[in-house]
Design a protein around this motif. Structure first.
Motif, short mmCIF file in Angstrom:
data_model
loop_
_atom_site.label_atom_id
_atom_site.label_comp_id
_atom_site.label_asym_id
_atom_site.label_seq_id
_atom_site.Cartn_x
_atom_site.Cartn_y
_atom_site.Cartn_z
N LEU A 195 0.82 -1.20 0.00
CA LEU A 195 0.00 0.00 0.00
C LEU A 195 0.87 1.26 0.00
O LEU A 195 2.05 1.23 0.38
CB LEU A 195 -0.92 0.00 1.22
CG LEU A 195 -1.79 -1.25 1.39
CD1 LEU A 195 -2.65 -1.13 2.64
CD2 LEU A 195 -2.66 -1.48 0.16
N TYR A 196 0.26 2.35 -0.39
CA TYR A 196 0.97 3.63 -0.44
C TYR A 196 1.05 4.22 0.96
O TYR A 196 0.05 4.30 1.68
CB TYR A 196 0.24 4.59 -1.37
CG TYR A 196 0.83 5.98 -1.39
CD1 TYR A 196 0.20 7.04 -0.74
CD2 TYR A 196 2.03 6.23 -2.04
CE1 TYR A 196 0.75 8.31 -0.75
CE2 TYR A 196 2.59 7.50 -2.06
CZ TYR A 196 1.95 8.53 -1.41
OH TYR A 196 2.48 9.78 -1.42
N ALA B 84 -3.06 -5.50 -14.63
CA ALA B 84 -4.03 -4.43 -14.89
C ALA B 84 -3.63 -3.20 -14.10
O ALA B 84 -2.98 -3.28 -13.05
CB ALA B 84 -5.43 -4.88 -14.50
N GLN B 85 -4.03 -2.05 -14.63
CA GLN B 85 -3.82 -0.78 -13.93
C GLN B 85 -5.18 -0.19 -13.59
O GLN B 85 -6.04 -0.05 -14.46
CB GLN B 85 -3.03 0.21 -14.79
CG GLN B 85 -2.79 1.56 -14.10
CD GLN B 85 -2.09 2.56 -15.00
OE1 GLN B 85 -1.63 2.22 -16.07
NE2 GLN B 85 -2.03 3.80 -14.55
N LEU C 34 -2.16 -4.36 -10.57
CA LEU C 34 -2.70 -5.63 -10.12
C LEU C 34 -2.13 -6.76 -10.97
O LEU C 34 -2.11 -6.68 -12.20
CB LEU C 34 -4.23 -5.64 -10.24
CG LEU C 34 -4.98 -4.47 -9.60
CD1 LEU C 34 -6.46 -4.56 -9.93
CD2 LEU C 34 -4.75 -4.44 -8.10
N LEU C 35 -1.67 -7.81 -10.31
CA LEU C 35 -1.26 -9.03 -10.99
C LEU C 35 -2.34 -10.07 -10.77
O LEU C 35 -2.77 -10.30 -9.63
CB LEU C 35 0.08 -9.52 -10.45
CG LEU C 35 0.66 -10.78 -11.10
CD1 LEU C 35 1.00 -10.52 -12.56
CD2 LEU C 35 1.90 -11.25 -10.34
N VAL D 124 -3.58 -11.75 -7.44
CA VAL D 124 -2.59 -12.43 -6.61
C VAL D 124 -1.52 -11.46 -6.09
O VAL D 124 -0.66 -11.87 -5.31
CB VAL D 124 -1.93 -13.59 -7.38
CG1 VAL D 124 -2.96 -14.66 -7.71
CG2 VAL D 124 -1.25 -13.10 -8.65
N SER D 125 -1.57 -10.21 -6.52
CA SER D 125 -0.67 -9.20 -5.97
C SER D 125 -1.21 -7.82 -6.31
O SER D 125 -1.86 -7.64 -7.34
CB SER D 125 0.75 -9.36 -6.53
OG SER D 125 1.64 -8.46 -5.91
N LYS D 126 -0.92 -6.87 -5.43
CA LYS D 126 -1.37 -5.49 -5.64
C LYS D 126 -0.32 -4.55 -5.08
O LYS D 126 0.17 -4.74 -3.96
CB LYS D 126 -2.72 -5.26 -4.96
CG LYS D 126 -3.19 -3.80 -4.89
CD LYS D 126 -4.50 -3.73 -4.14
CE LYS D 126 -4.95 -2.37 -3.72
NZ LYS D 126 -4.03 -1.44 -3.19
N CYS D 127 0.02 -3.53 -5.87
CA CYS D 127 0.98 -2.53 -5.42
C CYS D 127 0.43 -1.15 -5.79
O CYS D 127 -0.07 -0.96 -6.91
CB CYS D 127 2.34 -2.76 -6.06
SG CYS D 127 3.67 -1.79 -5.32
#
Length: 527
Positions: free
Chosen positions: A58-59, A104-105, A121-122, A133-136
């Motif tokens: 997360l930011y 995806a963005q 997003l992955l 399965v992942s988020k940044c």
């Protein structure tokens, strides 16, 4: 009870249509679960979008790592009553699929914090279902409001060394296919500028010929070109992705095709693009008859909201006096000078207009001179197109079923053949243009602007031109042009195409021997 009804309807929406969907649709639906959960406080919806125990970065405004599991993140949204609206404005910017994985963005504007978040997003397809399965997350201040923002457009080169590029089709925000009119069809990396050729292309593309005005008199070719090698308007034209390209890989190409006699005609083909190779090539349309002269093929293509393929064909005459008594663009037995409408596989739609039993197959509209740009309006679903005049009279039109746009009986300008006077039959109704220019701009591949850097341009028309290197921004109200602004008047270059990329950037293709792909930036924002 009200909350239960909302939740039940929500889950019915997401589970009733999961079958028979494309991967792109399923991924979009997974992301929508996350969006709905965070926007309306549904923790279960958030959890449903993620693979269990997914780590989310997360930011936090620093360069340190701040993360939690998807379950911990979802629990942040159980503090408020389900269905309560959080002021979050979400937009899926891009989805890119590679076999059973995708990224995806997601852009999220949060006015309360003054931030625009970008979630990367992955996703992976697991047991037939797409899961995150992942988020940044990164964040930046929200852009200024349109009232505060000044449009100060500037051009920056992204790719150079293109051979008179004619069109571009984006595979992603970083990769595109470009048709070079005088070269080939290439795949381009927008980050590195590297180009790689596409193989499997048609072999009958028209090339340069030695002009013989003795053999072909009366203005088939301009007199000044005698004895010279020219291809004039011939070459590769539009590249267009199928609306379902992620699933079927179809790439559509329009180009000038030649026969053994060096006569030419507009031709449209499609093939399956695998890597850098085009396979299973099919011919969908030939706007014959083949003829001498290398001018006014048209070549613009677009898919309508009905998922039909619309093809603009030129009338092929350099001078008006080359027309027969029934002009080419008005002859219903001739495909030239028309808008053709076909199914993606080349078959004919049953609901095409009826022009009579002798009409050429696929006709949708007539009276076209040389249309190179046709585009779908993102909101109304109308198809808009440009058309070259002969002596002035360049036009912007909205396509209507069965309409006659007048050429050469009716024009907003004049004729190259100064004494040309067509005999106009009685009782013909012509469709007027939305806009025309009183001087020549030679309009080409237009687009509707939906980017972020010029919010005051949202939904308005950008029209490039070949003559004098025009670029026009047209303001619209109720399908009418109410203001016209010419851009870059002190930095002119012949422009063939304007297009907005998947990441909402405005790009231009220059019509030069050393052609360029330019990105239009807003210096007011950059500064």
């Amino acid at each position: 009870m009200q909350t239960f009804k909302i939740t039940a309807l929500f889950w019915l929406f997401f589970t009733s249509s999961v079958f028979a969907q494309t991967d792109h649709e399923q991924i979009t639906q997974t992301i929508q679960k996350f969006i709905v959960g965070t926007t309306y406080n549904y923790p279960d919806s958030i959890n449903a979008a993620f693979f269990p125990d997914t780590r989310m970065f997360l930011y936090n405004g620093t360069d340190s790592a701040f993360y939690m599991t998807s379950e911990q993140y979802a629990s942040l949204y159980d503090k408020r009553v389900p269905g309560t609206y959080n002021n979050r404005i979400n937009k899926i910017v891009d989805i890119h699929i590679v076999e059973d994985v995708a990224f995806a963005q997601l852009q999220i504007d949060i006015p309360y914090f003054g931030n625009r978040n970008n979630d990367l997003l992955l996703l992976k397809k697991i047991l037939g279902e797409w899961k995150i399965v992942s988020k940044c997350t990164s964040a930046a201040p929200l852009p200024k409001s349109p009232a505060e923002m000044v449009a100060n457009p500037a051009k920056e080169a992204v790719v150079e060394g293109l051979k008179r590029p004619w069109s571009i089709a984006f595979l992603s925000a970083e990769e595109a296919i470009i048709a070079e009119k005088d070269g080939s069809i290439v795949k381009v990396n927008l980050q590195s500028g590297l180009k790689s050729g596409i193989s499997g292309l048609p072999k009958d593309v028209a090339g340069p010929i030695k002009i013989d005005t003795v053999k072909h008199p009366n203005g088939v070719f301009p007199a000044h070109a005698q004895g010279q090698m020219h291809r004039f308007n011939a070459g590769w034209f539009q590249v267009l992705l199928d609306p379902d390209f992620q699933r079927n890989s179809y790439l559509y190409i329009s180009y000038a095709a030649e026969n053994e006699a060096k006569e030419s005609a507009l031709k449209v083909v499609r093939g399956k693009l695998t890597g850098n190779k085009l396979n299973n090539l099919e011919t969908l349309c030939v706007a014959g008859p083949y003829s001498h002269g290398l001018f006014h093929y048209g070549g613009g293509m677009a898919f309508g909201k009905d998922e039909k393929l619309y093809i603009a064909t030129g009338e092929r005459n350099f001078y008006e006096h080359l027309n027969p008594p029934l002009p080419t663009a008005q002859d219903l037995t001739d495909k030239r000078g028309k808008i053709i409408r076909i199914n993606p596989d080349g078959t004919l739609p049953a609901d095409n207009p009826d022009f009579g039993k002798n009409a050429a197959p696929g006709l949708f509209a007539l009276g076209i001179r040389a249309t190179q740009g046709i585009i779908l309006h993102p909101s109304t679903g109308d198809l808009w197109f440009t058309d070259h005049g002969s002596f002035q009279g360049d036009e912007l039109n909205i396509l209507e079923k069965g309409a006659n746009y007048g050429w050469p009986y009716k024009t907003s300008g004049g004729y190259r053949t100064s004494d040309y006077t067509p005999q106009v039959p009685e009782n013909i109704v012509f469709k007027d243009p939305v806009h025309f220019w009183e001087h020549t701009i030679a309009p080409t591949g237009l687009t509707f602007y939906n980017g972020r850097e010029f919010p005051l341009w949202e939904g308005e028309v950008i029209v490039p031109g070949l003559s004098k290197g025009n670029l026009w921004h047209l303001k619209l109200e109720n399908k009418k042009v109410v203001a016209a602004e010419e851009l870059f008047i002190n930095d002119r270059v012949r422009l063939r195409k304007a297009v907005v990329s998947p990441d909402n950037q405005l790009y231009l293709l220059t019509d030069e021997e050393n052609g360029r792909l330019l990105r239009v930036i807003n210096k007011a924002v950059k500064n």
